[in-house]
Design an enzyme around this catalytic site. Structure first.
Site, PDB file in Angstrom:
ATOM      1  CG  HIS A 111       8.623  -2.913   5.219  1.00  0.00           C
ATOM      2  ND1 HIS A 111       8.794  -2.351   6.551  1.00  0.00           N
ATOM      3  CD2 HIS A 111       9.618  -2.259   4.340  1.00  0.00           C
ATOM      4  CE1 HIS A 111       9.500  -1.308   6.479  1.00  0.00           C
ATOM      5  NE2 HIS A 111       9.822  -1.231   5.052  1.00  0.00           N
ATOM      6  CG  ASN A 149      14.085   0.838   6.329  1.00  0.00           C
ATOM      7  OD1 ASN A 149      14.453   1.582   7.119  1.00  0.00           O
ATOM      8  ND2 ASN A 149      14.329   1.140   5.167  1.00  0.00           N
ATOM      9  CG  HIS A 206      -7.389   5.792   4.470  1.00  0.00           C
ATOM     10  ND1 HIS A 206      -5.992   6.138   4.424  1.00  0.00           N
ATOM     11  CD2 HIS A 206      -7.665   5.123   3.461  1.00  0.00           C
ATOM     12  CE1 HIS A 206      -5.517   5.220   3.532  1.00  0.00           C
ATOM     13  NE2 HIS A 206      -6.563   4.634   2.822  1.00  0.00           N
ATOM     14  N   GLY A 261      14.819  13.416  -3.786  1.00  0.00           N
ATOM     15  CA  GLY A 261      15.114  13.290  -5.139  1.00  0.00           C
ATOM     16  C   GLY A 261      16.010  12.117  -5.424  1.00  0.00           C
ATOM     17  N   GLY A 262      15.488  10.947  -4.625  1.00  0.00           N
ATOM     18  CA  GLY A 262      15.914   9.656  -4.816  1.00  0.00           C
ATOM     19  C   GLY A 262      15.326   9.103  -6.252  1.00  0.00           C
ATOM     20  NE  ARG A 263      16.902   4.035 -11.166  1.00  0.00           N
ATOM     21  CZ  ARG A 263      16.223   2.672 -11.315  1.00  0.00           C
ATOM     22  NH1 ARG A 263      16.288   2.008 -10.244  1.00  0.00           N
ATOM     23  NH2 ARG A 263      16.134   2.165 -12.480  1.00  0.00           N
TER      24      ARG A 263
END
Length: 308
Positions: free
Chosen positions: A113, A115, A181, A264-266
């Protein structure tokens, strides 16, 4: 880092860089895969902005790879973005970023990953900005030389800007990508930074560029070394079981996922990070002395991979 501004940010320059990085990343992954091709899915956000999600599925090397660019804006920062900065709650914002998540087919090739992102918030007439990002590696079967090479390249990405950054960003990554957890790390870490602003926009932008450009330099050699490694049903079973940890982290802890959903992203683009095939086996434990147990004992515990 203090987000007070002492040089003018250039949002458009960041956007152009991230879009170009998206194109280069997709091309490099297609060349490495040799068979799979990305589809482009452009989307718009009702509240403002949008992006392009590029997806490769069912490739020869990559079972699924997503490379998603977004530029969104709105009148109020979501809670996940203002949690560390309560004074910015309610501020208008613009955010742009590139997110890359790669799930290989061969269990001996790690999931990874990356970003890189930029935020700009406006409170009255005051404009605040900061960068964030990093990359991490999630192996299923560990190789010491791969872990060392991964972290060596991560250090090079930081050293190009400031030789003091790697130890800080590595520690941040070890702490962030930890599944509390389960009391275990998601993988062997890498780099993680957020709320980063030295006051020098150009220097901080160069850090973003360096991290993004070193990502494939770190990952693709590992892919080339491991993609033809023989494997069977046992290894695929373990890979899919460990992918469950990836799902748990992303849905419970990941701030990027929370920001996307809260802003409110896709949804399809936000959840592109989730692996295509996953197993959840009740109370499964590796056999003593097995390669699967070695992942837990030798690779997931935090360590200094460059000490040797």
């Amino acid at each position: 880092m203090d987000a007070e501004i002492s040089s003018q940010p250039n949002l458009n320059a960041v956007i152009r860089h991230l879009q170009a990085l998206q194109a280069r990343t997709c091309q490099a992954l297609e060349e490495t895969d040799g068979q799979g091709r990305f589809i482009e899915d452009a989307w718009q956000r009702v509240e403002g902005g949008g992006g392009t999600t590029c997806m490769l599925r069912g490739g020869q090397v990559f079972e699924q790879a997503g490379v998603g660019f977004s530029h969104v804006f709105g009148q109020e920062l979501p809670p996940s973005a203002s949690r560390e900065r309560p004074e910015l709650a309610g501020a208008s914002f613009q955010a742009t970023g590139l997110s890359i998540v790669i799930h290989p087919h061969n269990p001996y090739v790690p999931t990874t990953h990356c970003n890189v992102r930029f935020f700009q918030a406006k409170r009255g007439q005051e404009v605040l900005w900061w960068f964030g990002g990093g990359f991490d590696l999630t192996p299923y079967y560990g190789f010491h030389e791969d872990a060392v090479a991964w972290h060596r390249t991560a250090r090079q990405a930081c050293d190009a800007i400031d030789t003091g950054l790697y130890p800080v960003f590595k520690k941040n990554c070890d702490e962030y990508f930890f599944i509390r957890h389960r009391n275990e790390a998601r993988g062997i870490g890498g780099l993680f930074f957020d709320d980063y602003n030295t006051g020098d926009f150009e220097q901080d932008f160069r850090l973003l560029q360096s991290v993004g450009e070193h990502f494939l330099k770190a990952y693709l050699p590992i892919v080339e070394h491991r993609k033809d490694h023989a494997f069977g049903e046992r290894e695929r079973h373990f890979q899919q079981y460990r992918r469950g940890r990836y799902v748990e982290f992303n849905l419970v802890y990941d701030r990027g996922t929370l920001f996307g959903l809260q802003s409110g992203g896709r949804t399809e683009s936000i959840l592109m990070s989730l692996p295509p095939k996953v197993r959840f086996d009740y109370d499964w434990r590796p056999e003593p002395g097995s390669a699967e147990e070695a992942l837990y004992l030798e690779y997931l515990p935090v360590r200094d991979w460059l000490a040797s």
